[in-house]
Design an enzyme around this catalytic site. Structure first.
Site, PDB file in Angstrom:
ATOM      1  N   LYS A 115       0.829  -1.199   0.000  1.00 33.51           N
ATOM      2  CA  LYS A 115       0.000   0.000   0.000  1.00 33.51           C
ATOM      3  C   LYS A 115       0.866   1.253   0.000  1.00 33.51           C
ATOM      4  CE  LYS A 115      -1.579   2.153   3.517  1.00 33.51           C
ATOM      5  NZ  LYS A 115      -2.208   2.574   4.785  1.00 33.51           N
ATOM      6  N   ASP A 139      -6.434   0.967   0.998  1.00 31.38           N
ATOM      7  CA  ASP A 139      -6.489   1.177   2.442  1.00 31.38           C
ATOM      8  C   ASP A 139      -7.867   0.758   2.944  1.00 31.38           C
ATOM      9  OD1 ASP A 139      -8.199   3.148   1.584  1.00 31.38           O
ATOM     10  OD2 ASP A 139      -7.167   4.796   2.602  1.00 31.38           O
TER      11      ASP A 139
END
Length: 224
Positions: A124, A142
């Site tokens: 991420k 997320d």
């Protein structure tokens, strides 16, 4: 809860998101790839607002990787104490700065493999840095992207990597970064984890979750 539809109006959803959030962007404050890298590491289990408060002074005092080399974990931990997991983040940031200084001349690497090899950097974080600092199309997943994409049936998984794969198969590569930002903005402003504002959401006609969420509420109100 009704089952998710097999087909979803992806094109229409993307068009509406673009209309709703034409200015969507990364809400972390940064001036260069290094600041974005550090801010993104700090953002785990913390809000962007909290991170921006902390980094405003941090980046003034320590603008480059070499400025962190002589800090102890305890000293940096005090600087970032207002954020979640600050002790682990302190350790990871100091180790990352040492690697950036010794292996990359103080610059942030532009490859995914090199980024993910840095302490505290997962997929991420790497995607955030690649897309926002280096303009490489990427879609970071997320909690907001995970939640909203599942509610809109753009994805059907609780695994972030699988969600990323499913969304990027539906969305043109050149739109990955913008789609990432728009979904996050929608999650923060309308599609909250608790008490989503389905009744005012322009995506409601195309949202399997919203339609099924509103239906029992409507029946309940009529039943009173």
């Amino acid at each position: 809860m009704k089952p998710k539809p097999k087909r979803v109006a992806t094109k229409k959803i993307l068009e509406l998101l673009a209309e709703m959030y034409p200015d969507a962007h990364c809400e972390l404050d940064f001036r260069n790839p290094f600041e974005l890298l550090i801010a993104t590491i700090l953002s785990a289990q913390s809000t962007d607002r909290q991170v921006n408060i902390v980094t405003k002074g941090l980046f003034e005092r320590y603008p480059q990787p070499e400025n962190y080399i002589d800090l102890t974990e305890e000293e940096l931990a005090k600087e970032i104490r207002g954020l979640g997991l600050y002790r682990n983040k302190s350790r990871n940031i100091l180790q990352t700065c040492k690697i950036l200084t010794s292996q990359y001349g103080g610059r942030v690497p532009e490859s995914r493999a090199a980024l993910e090899a840095l302490p505290g950097v997962g997929r991420k974080t790497a995607n955030v840095v690649l897309s926002n600092a280096f303009d490489v199309p990427a879609l970071a997943v997320d909690t907001h992207v995970l939640r909203v994409s599942n509610r809109l049936a753009l994805a059907d998984s609780e695994n972030p990597l699988e969600v990323e794969k499913q969304i990027t198969r539906r969305v043109p590569r050149k739109e990955w970064t913008d789609t990432h930002h728009r979904i996050i903005w929608h999650g923060r402003r309308v599609c909250a984890a608790r008490n989503p504002k389905c009744e005012v959401c322009d995506l409601l006609p195309y949202c399997w979750y919203g339609k099924n969420h509103m239906e029992p509420l409507t029946k309940s109100s009529h039943g009173k």
